[in-house]
Scaffold this active site. Structure first.
Site, short mmCIF file in Angstrom:
data_model
loop_
_atom_site.label_atom_id
_atom_site.label_comp_id
_atom_site.label_asym_id
_atom_site.label_seq_id
_atom_site.Cartn_x
_atom_site.Cartn_y
_atom_site.Cartn_z
N GLN A 32 -64.56 61.71 95.11
CA GLN A 32 -63.91 62.67 94.20
C GLN A 32 -62.62 62.08 93.64
OE1 GLN A 32 -65.22 65.61 93.25
NE2 GLN A 32 -63.47 66.17 92.01
N LYS A 75 -70.19 71.42 95.04
CA LYS A 75 -71.21 70.36 95.06
C LYS A 75 -72.04 70.43 96.32
CE LYS A 75 -68.52 67.18 92.30
NZ LYS A 75 -67.43 66.22 92.31
N ASP A 114 -72.21 58.91 89.96
CA ASP A 114 -71.23 59.26 88.93
C ASP A 114 -71.37 58.35 87.71
OD1 ASP A 114 -69.48 61.41 89.35
OD2 ASP A 114 -68.32 60.30 90.85
N1 GUN Z 1 -63.23 64.74 89.34
C1 GUN Z 1 -63.46 65.60 88.30
N2 GUN Z 1 -64.70 65.40 87.82
C2 GUN Z 1 -65.27 64.42 88.56
C3 GUN Z 1 -66.54 63.79 88.55
O1 GUN Z 1 -67.43 64.07 87.74
N3 GUN Z 1 -66.72 62.82 89.47
C4 GUN Z 1 -65.76 62.46 90.36
N4 GUN Z 1 -66.04 61.50 91.22
N5 GUN Z 1 -64.57 63.02 90.41
C5 GUN Z 1 -64.33 64.00 89.50
#
Ligand code: GUN
Length: 298
Positions: free
Chosen positions: A98, A54, A121
């Site tokens: 996350q 990311k 998100d």
């Molecule tokens: N963990 C796995 N996929 C995601 C996501 O799209 N967002 C977040 N915050 N955590 C994740």
């Protein structure tokens, strides 16, 4: 005849290019870069890989990446204080914590603390509610990515029968809401659904998001249907291999002989998630600065 492959990797690359062009335009207008903050608690290896990816892609798109790493022992107060600090930081447009969090931290409480207008998100109940009633807000990245692939392939979705397998807050439920908003007739199937093969067989659109390797079989699929496979499952290694194969929730080899179009695993839905996250972060930046952004541009 074999199904067309839906190339999520190429689509995600195109989306990132559009994001990069609009990120540059944003910087020209706002006098600062759009900013995305990612918070990682602990050292889960898969999460570390995601967060690194990311960060890299954020910078590659011309946005500012802020990474915060807290030890696995971090207290809830510490994490909530960091989220509050990011809520109040004008250089941060989007905040992503996350998941999964270590067990002693309450995920719902953490998500509820994120400013809904920085919740890229789309996990905050305010954004889930906005999606449900059709107000502008943030939509979870994976289902929004699936919708983009579907519209790219099929154009207008209205009147189509869609079956979403899985009812998670992150994929299944928002996917169903998005498809309803596109005027599909939507069925949400799950582990208690009676005669799942028959339910899936009605569908023009199948979205599989259950986390069960190769569960959806060829004889479940209506000929010509469009199949979106959200699953990413690692099979046990074959003798002589150190890693097992990566497969989706769909039996790709069988289903591709029946479907009209299908996403492969890997290279289908997976690459879309981060590209949509960057798109959401840029939308957040334009909104936070009160700048116009053509919704058709992304
Ligand atoms: N963990 C796995 N996929 C995601 C996501 O799209 N967002 C977040 N915050 N955590 C994740």
């Amino acid at each position: 005849m074999s199904a067309q492959l839906i190339d999520g990797k190429a689509f995600a690359e195109g989306l990132r290019h559009k994001v990069a062009a609009l990120a540059a335009a944003f910087e020209g207008k706002a006098g600062r870069k759009a900013g995305l903050a990612v918070v990682l608690v602990g050292e889960d290896p898969a999460s570390q890989v995601y967060v690194r990816s990311k960060g890299k892609q954020t910078v590659a798109c011309g946005m500012a990446s802020f990474e915060y790493k807290l030890p696995v022992t971090a207290s809830e107060e510490e994490l909530l204080a960091l989220v509050e600090q990011l809520n109040n930081d004008r250089s941060v447009d989007g905040i992503l914590v996350q998941l999964p969090l270590p067990a002693h931290l309450d995920e719902q409480k953490v998500i509820a603390t994120i400013d809904p207008d920085k919740d890229v998100d789309g996990f905050h109940v305010i954004n889930a509610g906005r999606l449900a009633v059709g107000q502008p807000g943030f939509v979870p990245c994976t289902p929004l990515g699936c919708l983009m692939l579907l519209k790219d392939r099929l154009g207008d979705l209205s009147g189509l029968d869609a079956v979403v397998i899985g009812r998670s807050n992150i994929v299944g439920k928002p996917m169903a809401q998005l498809l309803v908003a596109e005027s599909c007739t939507v069925t949400v199937a799950h582990s208690r659904t009676k005669d799942l093969p028959a339910v899936v067989h009605r569908a023009d659109i199948v979205v599989a998001a259950v986390g069960r390797p190769e569960m959806v079989k060829a004889d479940w699929i209506k000929p010509g249907a469009t199949v979106i496979d959200v699953g990413i499952n690692r099979l046990p290694p074959e003798p002589g291999q150190d890693k097992g194969r990566l497969v989706g929730d769909v039996d790709f080899t069988g289903v591709r002989e029946v479907a009209g179009a299908i996403t492969p695993v890997p290279g289908g839905v997976g690459p879309m998630t981060i590209a949509v996250l960057l798109r959401n972060a840029l939308v957040a930046a334009y909104r936070n600065e009160g700048l116009e952004l053509d919704p058709d541009a992304l």
